[in-house]
Design an enzyme around this catalytic site. Structure first.
Site, short mmCIF file in Angstrom:
data_model
loop_
_atom_site.label_atom_id
_atom_site.label_comp_id
_atom_site.label_asym_id
_atom_site.label_seq_id
_atom_site.Cartn_x
_atom_site.Cartn_y
_atom_site.Cartn_z
N GLY A 46 0.69 -1.62 -0.05
CA GLY A 46 0.25 -0.34 -0.05
C GLY A 46 1.30 0.86 0.19
O GLY A 46 1.87 1.21 0.11
N GLN A 51 3.67 9.98 1.54
CA GLN A 51 4.49 9.32 1.44
C GLN A 51 5.41 9.85 0.79
O GLN A 51 6.60 9.63 0.61
CB GLN A 51 4.21 7.95 1.98
CG GLN A 51 3.95 8.01 2.90
CD GLN A 51 3.56 5.74 2.84
OE1 GLN A 51 2.52 5.60 2.65
NE2 GLN A 51 4.35 5.65 3.20
N CYS A 94 5.88 -0.20 7.36
CA CYS A 94 5.74 1.23 6.58
C CYS A 94 6.49 1.22 5.47
O CYS A 94 8.27 1.46 5.44
CB CYS A 94 5.32 2.24 7.87
SG CYS A 94 5.21 3.75 7.00
N LEU A 95 6.70 1.47 4.47
CA LEU A 95 7.83 2.15 3.68
C LEU A 95 8.24 3.46 4.65
O LEU A 95 9.55 3.60 3.68
CB LEU A 95 6.59 2.54 2.47
CG LEU A 95 6.73 1.46 1.55
CD1 LEU A 95 6.18 0.78 0.42
CD2 LEU A 95 7.88 0.27 1.10
N HIS A 136 -4.55 1.24 7.50
CA HIS A 136 -3.18 1.96 7.51
C HIS A 136 -3.16 3.40 6.92
O HIS A 136 -2.52 4.36 7.26
CB HIS A 136 -1.64 0.75 6.96
CG HIS A 136 -0.49 1.02 7.21
ND1 HIS A 136 0.50 0.80 8.30
CD2 HIS A 136 0.06 1.94 6.45
CE1 HIS A 136 1.20 1.43 7.96
NE2 HIS A 136 1.73 1.90 6.42
N GLU A 137 -3.50 2.86 5.40
CA GLU A 137 -2.77 3.82 4.44
C GLU A 137 -4.22 5.48 4.69
O GLU A 137 -3.71 6.33 4.84
CB GLU A 137 -3.31 3.06 2.40
CG GLU A 137 -2.11 2.04 2.59
CD GLU A 137 -1.48 2.07 3.10
OE1 GLU A 137 -0.13 3.92 3.41
OE2 GLU A 137 -0.76 0.75 2.80
N HIS A 140 -2.93 7.65 6.62
CA HIS A 140 -1.50 7.79 6.60
C HIS A 140 -2.10 9.70 6.37
O HIS A 140 -1.56 10.85 6.08
CB HIS A 140 -0.94 7.97 4.73
CG HIS A 140 0.45 6.73 5.40
ND1 HIS A 140 1.40 6.80 6.53
CD2 HIS A 140 0.27 5.61 5.21
CE1 HIS A 140 2.71 5.85 6.58
NE2 HIS A 140 1.92 4.82 6.40
O1 GNR Z 1 4.01 -2.95 2.45
C1 GNR Z 1 3.81 -1.99 4.24
N1 GNR Z 1 3.59 -3.53 4.09
C2 GNR Z 1 2.15 -3.75 5.57
C3 GNR Z 1 2.12 -4.74 6.54
C4 GNR Z 1 1.17 -4.28 7.18
C5 GNR Z 1 0.57 -3.42 7.43
C6 GNR Z 1 0.17 -2.39 6.82
C7 GNR Z 1 1.59 -2.59 5.79
S1 GNR Z 1 1.47 -1.03 4.32
C8 GNR Z 1 3.03 -1.13 3.69
C9 GNR Z 1 3.34 -0.05 2.59
C10 GNR Z 1 3.44 1.52 3.59
O2 GNR Z 1 3.88 2.15 4.18
N2 GNR Z 1 2.27 1.58 3.06
O3 GNR Z 1 2.04 3.54 3.28
NI NI Z 2 2.47 3.08 5.32
#
Ligand code: GNR
Ligand code: NI
Length: 174
Positions: A46, A51, A94-95, A136-137, A140
């Site tokens: 995601g 980001q 999270c990236l 999660h997205e 952000h």
């Molecule tokens: O790549 C991602 N893996 C992930 C694993 C578990 C829960 C959420 C995520 S999202 C993350 C990519 C990211 O940072 N998205 O904002």
């Molecule tokens: Ni993230």
């Protein structure tokens, strides 16, 4: 399409409240496509616009595994219409917080409304990894990171590690 730079925490650009898009036009579609390319190249599931330094309420997700057909979803102005009382624990990464992981509790099942690639209103009800990832997205877009859902101790440990890594990288690049 283009691969964009992903912002690493701590950074004030990850703490903003993103702004609704008025319409999914060519500019928003391009952002969605660039975000998907950036996410795939970083092997994420995601990505949210803040980001990559963009203030619009846009997210992309693709939770298909390596050996599965891609299933990219592009969303503008996502809104949670309903969340289940039943919760689920998932190890999140999270990236923007590279190599940091923590267990996060969220509703297991959600119903979300959004504008799609064609500017049409759509609704999606889903659970499991996809529901976790969409939440999660969406976080952000309101300046919330997964570490904001864990204990203050764990959050400080992770953020301190990232801050140190940033300072070291800055020294090495000087
Ligand atoms: O790549 C991602 N893996 C992930 C694993 C578990 C829960 C959420 C995520 S999202 C993350 C990519 C990211 O940072 N998205 O904002
Ligand atoms: Ni993230």
């Amino acid at each position: 399409m283009a691969i964009l730079d992903i912002i690493i925490a701590p950074d004030p650009r990850l703490k903003i409240t993103a702004k609704p898009v008025k319409k999914v036009d060519a500019s928003v579609r391009r952002l969605m496509d660039d975000m998907l390319e950036t996410m795939h190249s970083a092997r994420g599931i995601g990505l949210a616009a803040p980001q990559v330094g963009d203030k619009r309420r846009v997210i992309v997700v693709d939770v298909a595994g390596e050996d599965e057909a891609p299933n990219p979803i592009r969303m503008a102005n996502p809104e949670l219409l309903w969340t289940s009382d039943e919760e689920r624990v998932h190890e999140e990464g999270c990236l923007s917080l590279p190599e940091q992981y923590a267990e996060v509790v969220r509703p297991d099942r959600i119903r979300v409304r959004y504008l799609d690639y064609r500017n049409e209103i759509r609704e999606l009800e889903t659970d499991g990894v996809l529901a976790t990832c969409i939440q999660h997205e969406m976080d952000h877009l309101d300046g919330v990171l997964f570490v904001d859902h864990v204990s203050a101790l764990k959050r400080r440990m992770i953020l301190r590690k990232l801050q140190k890594a940033k300072k070291l990288a800055a020294l090495e690049n000087a």
